[in-house]
Design a protein around this motif. Sequence first.
Motif, PDB file in Angstrom:
ATOM      1  N   ALA A  60      62.397 -18.645  24.725  1.00  0.00           N
ATOM      2  CA  ALA A  60      61.877 -17.296  24.464  1.00  0.00           C
ATOM      3  C   ALA A  60      60.418 -17.334  24.039  1.00  0.00           C
ATOM      4  CB  ALA A  60      62.717 -16.608  23.392  1.00  0.00           C
ATOM      5  N   ILE A  61      59.992 -18.440  23.437  1.00  0.00           N
ATOM      6  CA  ILE A  61      58.578 -18.603  23.072  1.00  0.00           C
ATOM      7  C   ILE A  61      57.768 -18.975  24.306  1.00  0.00           C
ATOM      8  CG2 ILE A  61      56.943 -19.949  21.710  1.00  0.00           C
ATOM      9  CD1 ILE A  61      59.095 -20.219  19.571  1.00  0.00           C
ATOM     10  N   LEU A  62      58.292 -19.889  25.097  1.00  0.00           N
ATOM     11  CA  LEU A  62      57.579 -20.344  26.290  1.00  0.00           C
ATOM     12  C   LEU A  62      57.429 -19.233  27.335  1.00  0.00           C
ATOM     13  CD1 LEU A  62      59.272 -23.839  26.630  1.00  0.00           C
ATOM     14  CD2 LEU A  62      56.995 -23.339  25.725  1.00  0.00           C
ATOM     15  N   GLU A  63      58.305 -18.240  27.283  1.00  0.00           N
ATOM     16  CA  GLU A  63      58.267 -17.138  28.257  1.00  0.00           C
ATOM     17  C   GLU A  63      57.346 -15.994  27.829  1.00  0.00           C
ATOM     18  OE1 GLU A  63      62.365 -16.117  28.448  1.00  0.00           O
ATOM     19  OE2 GLU A  63      62.933 -17.939  29.538  1.00  0.00           O
ATOM     20  N   GLN A  64      56.598 -16.161  26.766  1.00  0.00           N
ATOM     21  CA  GLN A  64      55.722 -15.096  26.280  1.00  0.00           C
ATOM     22  C   GLN A  64      54.648 -14.717  27.303  1.00  0.00           C
ATOM     23  OE1 GLN A  64      55.731 -13.206  23.155  1.00  0.00           O
ATOM     24  NE2 GLN A  64      57.808 -13.961  23.551  1.00  0.00           N
ATOM     25  N   ASP A  65      54.419 -13.425  27.414  1.00  0.00           N
ATOM     26  CA  ASP A  65      53.392 -12.900  28.313  1.00  0.00           C
ATOM     27  C   ASP A  65      52.049 -12.935  27.591  1.00  0.00           C
ATOM     28  OD1 ASP A  65      51.976 -11.619  30.293  1.00  0.00           O
ATOM     29  OD2 ASP A  65      52.642  -9.612  29.718  1.00  0.00           O
ATOM     30  N   TYR A  66      51.483 -14.128  27.533  1.00  0.00           N
ATOM     31  CA  TYR A  66      50.190 -14.312  26.864  1.00  0.00           C
ATOM     32  C   TYR A  66      49.432 -15.393  27.624  1.00  0.00           C
ATOM     33  CZ  TYR A  66      46.758 -14.306  23.148  1.00  0.00           C
ATOM     34  OH  TYR A  66      45.587 -14.156  22.446  1.00  0.00           O
ATOM     35  N   PRO A  67      48.131 -15.189  27.860  1.00  0.00           N
ATOM     36  CA  PRO A  67      47.408 -16.060  28.790  1.00  0.00           C
ATOM     37  C   PRO A  67      47.136 -17.482  28.318  1.00  0.00           C
ATOM     38  CG  PRO A  67      45.910 -14.467  27.788  1.00  0.00           C
ATOM     39  CD  PRO A  67      47.286 -14.072  27.380  1.00  0.00           C
ATOM     40  N   ALA A 135      64.095 -16.260  17.574  1.00  0.00           N
ATOM     41  CA  ALA A 135      63.750 -15.887  18.943  1.00  0.00           C
ATOM     42  C   ALA A 135      62.949 -14.593  18.929  1.00  0.00           C
ATOM     43  CB  ALA A 135      65.009 -15.709  19.784  1.00  0.00           C
ATOM     44  N   PRO A 136      61.768 -14.565  19.546  1.00  0.00           N
ATOM     45  CA  PRO A 136      61.043 -13.300  19.716  1.00  0.00           C
ATOM     46  C   PRO A 136      61.906 -12.330  20.513  1.00  0.00           C
ATOM     47  CG  PRO A 136      59.653 -15.174  20.275  1.00  0.00           C
ATOM     48  CD  PRO A 136      61.034 -15.701  20.127  1.00  0.00           C
ATOM     49  N   GLN A 137      61.876 -11.061  20.131  1.00  0.00           N
ATOM     50  CA  GLN A 137      62.719 -10.069  20.786  1.00  0.00           C
ATOM     51  C   GLN A 137      62.020  -9.361  21.948  1.00  0.00           C
ATOM     52  OE1 GLN A 137      66.242  -9.702  19.589  1.00  0.00           O
ATOM     53  NE2 GLN A 137      65.258 -11.681  19.225  1.00  0.00           N
ATOM     54  N   SER A 138      60.838  -9.849  22.304  1.00  0.00           N
ATOM     55  CA  SER A 138      60.096  -9.283  23.427  1.00  0.00           C
ATOM     56  C   SER A 138      59.163 -10.345  23.976  1.00  0.00           C
ATOM     57  CB  SER A 138      59.295  -8.064  22.974  1.00  0.00           C
ATOM     58  OG  SER A 138      58.305  -7.706  23.917  1.00  0.00           O
ATOM     59  N   ILE A 139      58.855 -10.248  25.257  1.00  0.00           N
ATOM     60  CA  ILE A 139      57.877 -11.174  25.837  1.00  0.00           C
ATOM     61  C   ILE A 139      56.460 -10.828  25.373  1.00  0.00           C
ATOM     62  CG2 ILE A 139      59.282 -11.653  27.869  1.00  0.00           C
ATOM     63  CD1 ILE A 139      57.449  -9.733  29.439  1.00  0.00           C
ATOM     64  N   TRP A 141      55.663 -10.429  22.137  1.00  0.00           N
ATOM     65  CA  TRP A 141      55.553 -10.801  20.717  1.00  0.00           C
ATOM     66  C   TRP A 141      54.167 -11.350  20.384  1.00  0.00           C
ATOM     67  CZ3 TRP A 141      56.153 -16.320  19.128  1.00  0.00           C
ATOM     68  CH2 TRP A 141      56.066 -16.484  17.744  1.00  0.00           C
ATOM     69  N   LEU A 142      53.693 -12.320  21.154  1.00  0.00           N
ATOM     70  CA  LEU A 142      52.390 -12.919  20.856  1.00  0.00           C
ATOM     71  C   LEU A 142      51.250 -11.907  20.991  1.00  0.00           C
ATOM     72  CD1 LEU A 142      52.425 -16.544  22.353  1.00  0.00           C
ATOM     73  CD2 LEU A 142      52.529 -15.823  19.964  1.00  0.00           C
ATOM     74  N   ARG A 143      51.341 -11.019  21.958  1.00  0.00           N
ATOM     75  CA  ARG A 143      50.287 -10.010  22.125  1.00  0.00           C
ATOM     76  C   ARG A 143      50.196  -9.119  20.891  1.00  0.00           C
ATOM     77  NH1 ARG A 143      47.695  -9.694  26.779  1.00  0.00           N
ATOM     78  NH2 ARG A 143      48.592 -10.645  28.658  1.00  0.00           N
ATOM     79  N   HIS A 144      51.338  -8.754  20.359  1.00  0.00           N
ATOM     80  CA  HIS A 144      51.332  -7.898  19.161  1.00  0.00           C
ATOM     81  C   HIS A 144      50.809  -8.652  17.937  1.00  0.00           C
ATOM     82  CE1 HIS A 144      53.223  -4.119  20.461  1.00  0.00           C
ATOM     83  NE2 HIS A 144      53.878  -4.859  21.346  1.00  0.00           N
ATOM     84  N   MET A 145      51.292  -9.860  17.737  1.00  0.00           N
ATOM     85  CA  MET A 145      50.867 -10.613  16.552  1.00  0.00           C
ATOM     86  C   MET A 145      49.377 -10.943  16.605  1.00  0.00           C
ATOM     87  SD  MET A 145      53.333 -10.867  14.387  1.00  0.00           S
ATOM     88  CE  MET A 145      52.861 -12.207  13.287  1.00  0.00           C
ATOM     89  N   THR A 146      48.873 -11.312  17.766  1.00  0.00           N
ATOM     90  CA  THR A 146      47.448 -11.631  17.861  1.00  0.00           C
ATOM     91  C   THR A 146      46.577 -10.390  17.710  1.00  0.00           C
ATOM     92  OG1 THR A 146      47.571 -11.487  20.282  1.00  0.00           O
ATOM     93  CG2 THR A 146      47.805 -13.672  19.300  1.00  0.00           C
ATOM     94  N   SER A 147      47.133  -9.213  18.012  1.00  0.00           N
ATOM     95  CA  SER A 147      46.361  -7.976  17.853  1.00  0.00           C
ATOM     96  C   SER A 147      46.009  -7.701  16.397  1.00  0.00           C
ATOM     97  CB  SER A 147      47.149  -6.789  18.418  1.00  0.00           C
ATOM     98  OG  SER A 147      47.273  -6.876  19.815  1.00  0.00           O
TER      99      SER A 147
END
Length: 367
Positions: A60-67, A135-139, A141-147
């Motif tokens: 679930a971490i590896l599948e994050q939609d983050y560049p 487990a992040p509950q969305s792909i 997650w990283l976009r929100h946290m980095t914002s």
Amino acid sequence: MATFLFALFLLFAAINIGYFLAFFKFSASESSEAYATSFPVSVIVCAKNEAENLQNFLPAILEQDYPDFEVIVINDASSDNTLDVIEEFQKIDPRIKIVNVINNEAFWANKKYALTLGIKKAQNEHLIFTDADCAPQSIHWLRHMTSGFTEEKSIVLGYGGYFKYKKSFINKLIRFETLLTAIQYFSYAKMGNPYMGVGRNLAYTSKQFYKQKGFASHLHVRSGDDDLFVNEAATNRNVSICDHTESITRSVPKTSITDWFRQKRRHASVAKFYKNKDKLLLGIFYSARLLFWIFLVMLLSLKYYWPYVIGALGLTLIIEGIVYFQSAKKLDERDIVWLFPILEPFLILSQLGIFIVNTISKPSHWK
């Protein structure tokens, strides 16, 4: 005597209401939004005997939609096949970097030592922390946290909830306690007094970490790699909160009251190292909640001023209910809101028990 008891009851009711009115600062606010960020980040996961959880949740971490991100997975001297699992993931995804911690006498079973090695391994300044059983509950997650990061904001507080198990009272109690804790630390941060965060969903910069000399000031305390660090480093200017439903992580909850009680003993033992003002505010809040229910039962049993007691109870529950409902809606915990008049007394009694037991003996710590 009756008038004196009633006056004390009204005082504790007023304190409770005052706190929950303050919590409107968080519950009534708009949820944070994700912005288009692309700077590189390092996700740090500390694992001790977590082979099965890593297999279940690391994807679930590896599948994050983050560049641009790497995942630092720390094998903290595990006795199971945690290291083997991490190495297998690394073979198929080069973004995974391994830190293999071997116990030494000076830092035996110290999670802060393991995390420090992981932070030093990270190639990026912006660090996102979560646990191996999360487990992040969305792909997104990283976009929100980095914002949450800006030039001024170097610490981001997220919500780390627990998976929902239907028809389980202990699960609802655990999640209610987690919701209340989040309401508090988000509200205090909104009011300019951030005092804690949870390692299941937390972010800060390596610059902030080294500025605080890492965990040096509380390295002797086994727990508190998350809340003690935030309590020391956070100010009214360098913290942002991330409370969008897509920014939530969830972890595996305890399934027995005994295991949960043991876990909460560890968490509660750390609070005595908070700043004095934070200990005072938290102490007043929890004491007022306990005494409110004690005097409520006492006055109703003696039938002193009972119509007014019921009225004060109703007003308190209405205000609390609004805060719980609004907060639960934001943090996706709606199913427990309707049970809060039942869960709250149970939680208060549990917290009292934890305080008493911790006074008598020290709790165990990181595995």
